[in-house]
Motif scaffolding. Structure first.
Motif, PDB file in Angstrom:
ATOM      1  N   ALA A 117       0.834  -1.208   0.000  1.00  0.00           N
ATOM      2  CA  ALA A 117       0.000   0.000   0.000  1.00  0.00           C
ATOM      3  C   ALA A 117       0.868   1.258   0.000  1.00  0.00           C
ATOM      4  O   ALA A 117       0.576   2.228  -0.712  1.00  0.00           O
ATOM      5  N   ILE A 118       1.943   1.209   0.770  1.00  0.00           N
ATOM      6  CA  ILE A 118       2.855   2.365   0.805  1.00  0.00           C
ATOM      7  C   ILE A 118       3.501   2.559  -0.564  1.00  0.00           C
ATOM      8  O   ILE A 118       3.525   3.670  -1.104  1.00  0.00           O
ATOM      9  N   ASN A 119       4.023   1.486  -1.138  1.00  0.00           N
ATOM     10  CA  ASN A 119       4.681   1.586  -2.442  1.00  0.00           C
ATOM     11  C   ASN A 119       3.720   2.068  -3.528  1.00  0.00           C
ATOM     12  O   ASN A 119       4.059   2.953  -4.318  1.00  0.00           O
ATOM     13  N   ALA A 120       2.522   1.488  -3.580  1.00  0.00           N
ATOM     14  CA  ALA A 120       1.548   1.874  -4.606  1.00  0.00           C
ATOM     15  C   ALA A 120       1.180   3.346  -4.476  1.00  0.00           C
ATOM     16  O   ALA A 120       1.081   4.067  -5.484  1.00  0.00           O
ATOM     17  N   SER A 121       1.011   3.808  -3.244  1.00  0.00           N
ATOM     18  CA  SER A 121       0.653   5.216  -3.035  1.00  0.00           C
ATOM     19  C   SER A 121       1.805   6.148  -3.378  1.00  0.00           C
ATOM     20  O   SER A 121       1.585   7.255  -3.854  1.00  0.00           O
ATOM     21  N   GLN A 122       3.020   5.684  -3.143  1.00  0.00           N
ATOM     22  CA  GLN A 122       4.178   6.501  -3.530  1.00  0.00           C
ATOM     23  C   GLN A 122       4.258   6.590  -5.053  1.00  0.00           C
ATOM     24  O   GLN A 122       4.454   7.654  -5.613  1.00  0.00           O
ATOM     25  N   THR A 128       4.164  11.427  -0.627  1.00  0.00           N
ATOM     26  CA  THR A 128       5.511  11.822  -1.044  1.00  0.00           C
ATOM     27  C   THR A 128       6.523  10.728  -0.695  1.00  0.00           C
ATOM     28  O   THR A 128       6.230   9.832   0.111  1.00  0.00           O
ATOM     29  N   LEU A 129       7.687  10.821  -1.279  1.00  0.00           N
ATOM     30  CA  LEU A 129       8.776   9.906  -0.948  1.00  0.00           C
ATOM     31  C   LEU A 129       9.107  10.010   0.538  1.00  0.00           C
ATOM     32  O   LEU A 129       9.341   8.999   1.208  1.00  0.00           O
ATOM     33  N   GLU A 130       9.101  11.231   1.082  1.00  0.00           N
ATOM     34  CA  GLU A 130       9.386  11.430   2.500  1.00  0.00           C
ATOM     35  C   GLU A 130       8.360  10.695   3.361  1.00  0.00           C
ATOM     36  O   GLU A 130       8.715  10.034   4.332  1.00  0.00           O
TER      37      GLU A 130
END
Length: 149
Positions: A117-122, A128-130
Motif C-alpha cells: 500500500a505504501i509503495n503503490a501510493s508513492q 511523497t517519498l518522504e
C-alpha cells in the motif's frame, strides 16, 4: 526534565492562550518556547506572570526548558507525515497494528499488505517519498534502514 511544551500540553494551553492570559508578549513567549531565550534570562515579572497562569511556583517555571520544534527548519516531530493518508494505507496500518496486538499468525501477510500500500501510493503520487520512507521506517523496518536487496 520537564519542558515548557510538556506543561502547555498538561494544562491544555496553546502558546497564544498563555500569551493572552499571562500578558507576556507573543514574541517573548515564542522565543522562550523555541529555546532562543532561556527561562533563566527572563525577568522576574515574566516568570511571575507565567507561573500565575500555569499555576506553578516560580522556582519550577525557571527550571522549564524548551524543546526545539525545528532543526534546520525541519520539524522534529514527524507525525505530520501521517495526516491525510490514502484510505488504502490507513486501513493497512490499522490492520497491521491490530495484527501485532493480537499476535496473529498471518502478520507477515499484513506486513506485505502495508508495504504494498505504501509503495503503490508513492508510485501514484498519493504520498511523497518522504512520507513513504517515514511510514516504512516506523511500521515495517523500525530503526533499521531500508535496504534494496
Amino acid at each position: 526534565m520537564k519542558t515548557i511544551q510538556d506543561v502547555l500540553k498538561e494544562k491544555g494551553y496553546s502558546r497564544y492562550r498563555l500569551s493572552k492570559e499571562s500578558g507576556v508578549p507573543w514574541a517573548t513567549l515564542s522565543d522562550i518556547c523555541s529555546g532562543k531565550t532561556s527561562m533563566e534570562k527572563c525577568n522576574a515579572g515574566t516568570i511571575s506572570k507565567l507561573a500565575k497562569v500555569l499555576d506553578m511556583p516560580m522556582e519550577e517555571v525557571i527550571l522549564l526548558k524548551a524543546e526545539p520544534e525545528f532543526t534546520n527548519g525541519i520539524p522534529q516531530e514527524k507525525n505530520y507525515l501521517e495526516t491525510d493518508l490514502p484510505p488504502s494505507i490507513q486501513k493497512a496500518i490499522d490492520d497491521f497494528i491490530k495484527g501485532e496486538e493480537e499476535n496473529v499468525l498471518h502478520l507477515d501477510c499484513l506486513w506485505g499488505e502495508l508495504y504494498g500500500a505504501i509503495n503503490a501510493s508513492q508510485w501514484d503520487n498519493s504520498i511523497t517519498l518522504e512520507q513513504a520512507d517515514y511510514l516504512r521506517k516506523k511500521y515495517l523496518f523500525g530503526e533499521e534502514e531500508e535496504r534494496d536487496d
